[in-house]
Design a protein around this motif. Sequence first.
Motif, mmCIF file in Angstrom:
data_model
loop_
_atom_site.group_PDB
_atom_site.id
_atom_site.type_symbol
_atom_site.label_atom_id
_atom_site.label_comp_id
_atom_site.label_asym_id
_atom_site.label_seq_id
_atom_site.Cartn_x
_atom_site.Cartn_y
_atom_site.Cartn_z
ATOM 1 N N VAL A 127 -162.651 -70.300 96.354
ATOM 2 C CA VAL A 127 -161.340 -69.925 95.834
ATOM 3 C C VAL A 127 -160.539 -71.198 95.610
ATOM 4 C CG1 VAL A 127 -159.155 -68.779 96.462
ATOM 5 C CG2 VAL A 127 -161.338 -67.608 96.846
ATOM 6 N N LEU A 128 -159.762 -71.230 94.524
ATOM 7 C CA LEU A 128 -158.829 -72.329 94.272
ATOM 8 C C LEU A 128 -157.424 -71.778 94.483
ATOM 9 C CD1 LEU A 128 -160.455 -73.605 90.941
ATOM 10 C CD2 LEU A 128 -160.819 -74.484 93.261
ATOM 11 N N HIS A 129 -156.571 -72.523 95.163
ATOM 12 C CA HIS A 129 -155.222 -72.025 95.431
ATOM 13 C C HIS A 129 -154.330 -72.141 94.195
ATOM 14 C CE1 HIS A 129 -151.112 -71.855 96.933
ATOM 15 N NE2 HIS A 129 -151.572 -71.246 98.014
ATOM 16 N N ARG A 130 -154.374 -73.267 93.551
ATOM 17 C CA ARG A 130 -153.689 -73.570 92.287
ATOM 18 C C ARG A 130 -152.161 -73.640 92.350
ATOM 19 N NH1 ARG A 130 -156.268 -70.646 87.168
ATOM 20 N NH2 ARG A 130 -155.359 -68.793 88.128
ATOM 21 N N ASP A 131 -151.566 -73.448 93.515
ATOM 22 C CA ASP A 131 -150.113 -73.640 93.602
ATOM 23 C C ASP A 131 -149.753 -74.244 94.960
ATOM 24 O OD1 ASP A 131 -147.531 -73.677 92.609
ATOM 25 O OD2 ASP A 131 -147.143 -71.549 92.995
ATOM 26 N N LEU A 132 -150.526 -75.254 95.358
ATOM 27 C CA LEU A 132 -150.245 -75.932 96.623
ATOM 28 C C LEU A 132 -149.021 -76.819 96.428
ATOM 29 C CD1 LEU A 132 -153.915 -76.800 97.612
ATOM 30 C CD2 LEU A 132 -152.378 -75.235 98.842
ATOM 31 N N LYS A 133 -148.002 -76.595 97.229
ATOM 32 C CA LYS A 133 -146.760 -77.370 97.180
ATOM 33 C C LYS A 133 -146.020 -77.116 98.476
ATOM 34 C CE LYS A 133 -144.383 -73.708 94.603
ATOM 35 N NZ LYS A 133 -143.444 -73.408 93.502
ATOM 36 N N ALA A 153 -153.802 -68.005 92.915
ATOM 37 C CA ALA A 153 -155.174 -68.333 93.305
ATOM 38 C C ALA A 153 -156.188 -67.626 92.413
ATOM 39 C CB ALA A 153 -155.412 -67.951 94.768
ATOM 40 N N CYS A 154 -157.366 -68.213 92.318
ATOM 41 C CA CYS A 154 -158.435 -67.560 91.565
ATOM 42 C C CYS A 154 -159.783 -67.969 92.133
ATOM 43 C CB CYS A 154 -158.366 -67.919 90.089
ATOM 44 S SG CYS A 154 -158.893 -69.589 89.784
ATOM 45 N N ILE A 155 -160.798 -67.217 91.750
ATOM 46 C CA ILE A 155 -162.151 -67.531 92.201
ATOM 47 C C ILE A 155 -162.729 -68.588 91.279
ATOM 48 C CG2 ILE A 155 -164.460 -66.558 92.623
ATOM 49 C CD1 ILE A 155 -163.043 -64.015 93.521
ATOM 50 N N SER A 158 -164.418 -68.327 87.654
ATOM 51 C CA SER A 158 -164.174 -66.995 87.112
ATOM 52 C C SER A 158 -163.531 -67.168 85.737
ATOM 53 C CB SER A 158 -163.231 -66.230 88.035
ATOM 54 O OG SER A 158 -161.969 -66.855 88.031
ATOM 55 N N PRO A 159 -163.601 -66.141 84.868
ATOM 56 C CA PRO A 159 -162.971 -66.270 83.548
ATOM 57 C C PRO A 159 -161.480 -66.653 83.657
ATOM 58 C CG PRO A 159 -164.244 -64.247 83.689
ATOM 59 C CD PRO A 159 -164.249 -64.846 85.052
ATOM 60 N N GLU A 160 -160.807 -66.154 84.701
ATOM 61 C CA GLU A 160 -159.371 -66.450 84.869
ATOM 62 C C GLU A 160 -159.133 -67.943 85.092
ATOM 63 O OE1 GLU A 160 -160.412 -63.795 87.663
ATOM 64 O OE2 GLU A 160 -160.892 -63.059 85.669
ATOM 65 N N ALA A 161 -160.094 -68.609 85.760
ATOM 66 C CA ALA A 161 -159.926 -70.029 86.035
ATOM 67 C C ALA A 161 -159.881 -70.827 84.740
ATOM 68 C CB ALA A 161 -161.042 -70.542 86.934
ATOM 69 N N TYR A 162 -160.551 -70.304 83.710
ATOM 70 C CA TYR A 162 -160.565 -70.973 82.422
ATOM 71 C C TYR A 162 -159.452 -70.471 81.524
ATOM 72 C CZ TYR A 162 -164.957 -73.096 83.612
ATOM 73 O OH TYR A 162 -165.915 -73.855 84.206
#
Length: 269
Positions: A127-133, A153-155, A158-162
Amino acid sequence: SSLKMDCYTVLKVIGEGSYGQALLVQPRKESEKYVLKEIRLPKSQSGIQSSRNEAILLAKMKHPNIVIFRESFEADGHLYIVMEFCAGGDLMQKLKWQKGLLFPEDMILNWFTQICLGTKYIHEQRVLHRDLKSKNIFLTDKGTIKLGDFGSACILNSPEAYACTYVGTPYYVSPEIWDSKPYNNKSDVWSLGCVLYELCTLKHPFQANSWKNLILKICRGSYPPLPPHYSYELHYLIKQMFKINPKDRPSISNILTRHRVSKLIKKYL
Ligand code: ADP
Ligand code: MG
């Protein structure tokens, strides 16, 4: 209203987000307090699915440095997520309260180690968090670090990550994202570099009077120097986390075990 909702007494509003509110609540007949995050569900099926993603991912994460999930439910067009209350507030508030007084290095390294442990676990779950702050990193009353807000966050892969190139908060967004490349685990490392820099200086590493200049500074990796009294290892770590090419940045597991800073943080592991 929902039956589940009736199980909680609302004590106060503790946060205001773009999707709704974060409320401090208490389950009837229990003394422990929790946070209830209320998220307005969008109209589209795909929007609803991506909102549900936050609850699904948080529920999966079981680690001492990640906010504990209690339950989630839906009622009248809203998604509700009930989670552990972190009474120490978020790190951004903590930085503000310092009023310019810098933290000692051992405190910074202790917090940063806990942040890395939580992030390493997230990455191990693919999983990627993508909003670490700093605003999404919390402290308990005992001073334990807890990563929260899995709303972006997204896996991994996954298509969402792109699909969405721009996620996160401008100050913390890595050069590759501004360059429309896909988000990867090293983009989270960049954001944590921003958090670590903030812990050392109480300021954002990349600041500018316009979006254009902010993006320029980020893409050149140019930031004001750290106060000289921090160790060489800490200076070196920040430099590495701000490498423009994601491949040149250390992974979280590398920072914890094989990096020059590892010998300084061993005692917090
Ligand atoms: P958003 O998606 O709107 O950013 P967050 O989950 O980050 O939502 O919550 C918004 C704010 O509410 C946080 O920045 C923090 O101040 C507060 N908050 C959220 N969750 C907690 C928690 N578990 N403990 C303490 N405060 C919290
Ligand atoms: Mg948030």
